[in-house]
Design an enzyme around this catalytic site. Structure first.
Site, PDB file in Angstrom:
ATOM      1  NE  ARG A  40      -3.872  -2.129   0.253  1.00 43.88           N
ATOM      2  CZ  ARG A  40      -4.555  -2.971  -0.589  1.00 43.88           C
ATOM      3  NH1 ARG A  40      -4.255  -2.681  -2.114  1.00 43.88           N
ATOM      4  NH2 ARG A  40      -5.600  -3.349  -0.466  1.00 43.88           N
ATOM      5  CG  ASP A  47      -4.458 -10.868  -3.270  1.00 41.54           C
ATOM      6  OD1 ASP A  47      -4.148  -9.926  -3.362  1.00 41.54           O
ATOM      7  OD2 ASP A  47      -5.610 -11.212  -4.113  1.00 41.54           O
TER       8      ASP A  47
HETATM    9  O1  DOR Z   1      -9.250  -8.887  -3.257  1.00 38.94           O
HETATM   10  C1  DOR Z   1      -8.430  -8.145  -4.096  1.00 38.94           C
HETATM   11  N1  DOR Z   1      -7.763  -6.863  -3.425  1.00 38.94           N
HETATM   12  N2  DOR Z   1      -8.111  -8.596  -5.116  1.00 38.94           N
HETATM   13  C2  DOR Z   1      -7.191  -7.710  -6.066  1.00 38.94           C
HETATM   14  O2  DOR Z   1      -6.726  -8.353  -7.309  1.00 38.94           O
HETATM   15  C3  DOR Z   1      -6.503  -6.412  -5.333  1.00 38.94           C
HETATM   16  C4  DOR Z   1      -6.644  -6.526  -4.087  1.00 38.94           C
HETATM   17  C5  DOR Z   1      -6.507  -4.888  -3.744  1.00 38.94           C
HETATM   18  O3  DOR Z   1      -5.617  -4.366  -4.017  1.00 38.94           O
HETATM   19  O4  DOR Z   1      -6.939  -4.576  -2.576  1.00 38.94           O
END
Ligand code: DOR
Length: 436
Positions: free
Chosen positions: A72, A313
């Site tokens: 982030r 992820d």
């Molecule tokens: O759930 C998700 N969040 N999938 C994504 O591809 C991006 C990610 C995010 O950046 O929050």
């Protein structure tokens, strides 16, 4: 400083070691592995002047490598920073994290890549490897300057969070991959089919009257990219696989000799679309949680090698954003601190051996991205996870080190937790943390 890990159970598939032994680390590098079966008289000299950690009954593995996380920073520091995200990584057993480019500004230039690497040098407890965008601003219109980003330190390219809908641009990205050897990580989603969807298209979306995202939105794009990988010979890695059809497409492509790789995430083999009913927006993620059939297929794909990698992820969001309601809240699960415990359930249930788990969480991501990690051989990076495979604990998001407390696994009892992590020569000791 010299560190000796004594009498642990070493799981090192890359170095072909699986058994009791000692690991010696000097100046952040592994300088010796002594398996008990062939212990040498050098043992005493090894421990002289060293910091000795007794690891009897514990597993010693290479530090985990997460090839898909959102840290982030820059731009969304209210969700996570490189400092908090990397601390969460260590807490979860990871000694290296690859961060996706959907920051603000997007990591589509050498300047942003350098900013991330400088921040990581200042503030990170683990190694941070930036992933550059495929298209400028992740807008899908124009390719980035791949060479400049690679020189600045990007280890792969991805528009993660969004797909590259333009097939010509995806072809060109894969051609660059072929020429340079760098991996293209594909977020597979047909945005027209997925438009407005907030959860899996199926019985839960119907009963809650929310717009669904069909499995076809993911599978159509995977099929396209497999064809483009075949056409170009580029290195395609398919991110966050969530459906049975996707597993079947990837299996068939691999059988046909197309050199692709794929990852899934713990939520796709642990829970189904029904979690939306009980956990609300904590279970809102993209791609969405699917059905029990899909979960079974993902597990099979992990077990038979179709799926090479378990990535987190890790997608931390602020609680006010996740409080917006299912149709407005952002997609994402904060995953770094639960990934190992959830993945260890696959070992406890006999889906994977512990060696296969280490392959999927350390060896394979390192190999796919060309990182000097994932092995406990002499001369390699002394980044290590010491794990209690049987340690039971309960997920409490309020205790997360990550700023993102958004998890659908709150209250879940897991078995398997890091006890210590060695990263960059530093020892992180989690032993006095409360278990339950
Ligand atoms: O759930 C998700 N969040 N999938 C994504 O591809 C991006 C990610 C995010 O950046 O929050």
């Amino acid at each position: 400083m010299k560190i000796v890990l004594k009498d642990g159970y070493i799981v090192d598939p890359a170095g072909k070691n699986d058994g009791n032994g000692d690991v010696i680390i000097d100046n952040g590098r592994i300088t010796g592995i002594r398996m008990s079966a062939n212990a040498s008289q050098a043992k005493k000299a090894d421990t002289d002047g060293a910091f000795v950690i007794y690891a009897k009954g514990l597993l010693i593995t290479p530090g985990l490598v997460d090839m898909h996380a959102h840290l982030r920073e820059p731009g969304f520091e209210h969700k996570e920073t490189i400092e908090t995200g990397s601390a969460a990584a260590i807490e979860g057993g990871f000694t290296a994290v690859c961060c996706m480019p959907n920051t603000n500004p997007v990591n589509d230039s050498a300047e942003v890549t350098s900013y991330i690497l400088n921040k990581a040098k200042e503030a990170s407890s683990c190694k941070v490897f930036p992933i550059g965008a495929i298209t400028k601003g992740q807008l899908g219109n124009e390719l980035v300057d791949f060479d400049a980003l690679r020189k600045a330190g990007c280890v792969a390219f991805s528009d993660d969070g969004r797909p590259v809908m333009n097939s010509l641009l995806m072809r060109q990205a894969l051609e660059y991959s072929k020429a340079s050897g760098i991996t293209i990580i594909a977020h597979e989603e047909d945005i027209y089919l997925a438009e407005g969807g907030v959860m899996n298209e199926g019985k839960v979306s119907q009963s809650l009257a929310f717009k669904g995202i069909p499995a076809a939105a993911e599978e159509i794009m995977i099929a396209r990219d497999i064809i483009l990988a075949g056409l170009t010979g580029g290195r395609l890695h398919i991110a966050h696989v969530s459906t049975k059809g996707a597993v079947e497409l990837i299996r068939r492509a691999k059988n046909d000799g197309i050199a692709i790789t794929a990852e899934t995430c713990p939520h796709y083999f642990s829970i189904t679309e029904e979690a939306a009913e009980t956990m609300g927006t904590a279970a809102k993620v993209n791609p969405p949680l699917r059905t029990a059939d899909d979960v079974a297929a993902i597990r099979e794909g992990l077990s038979d090698g179709t799926i090479d990698v378990i990535a987190t992820d890790h997608a931390p969001h602020h609680k006010d954003e996740k409080a917006l309601g299912f149709d407005k809240a952002p997609f994402g699960i904060s995953g770094l601190e639960t990934a190992l415990g959830l993945s260890m359930s696959l070992v406890h249930e006999g889906v994977l051996t512990i060696g296969q788990l280490v392959e999927k969480m350390s060896v394979n991501p390192s190999r796919i991205l060309g990182l000097d990690r994932g092995a406990l051989t002499e001369g390699s990076e002394g980044d290590i996870l010491i794990m209690d495979a049987d340690k039971e604990w309960v997920v409490k998001p309020e205790d997360f080190v990550s700023l993102g407390k958004n998890t659908p696994f709150s209250g879940r009892r897991l078995k398997g937790r890091p006890v210590m992590v060695i990263s960059g020569g530093e020892i992180f000791d989690m032993q006095d943390r409360k278990a339950l």
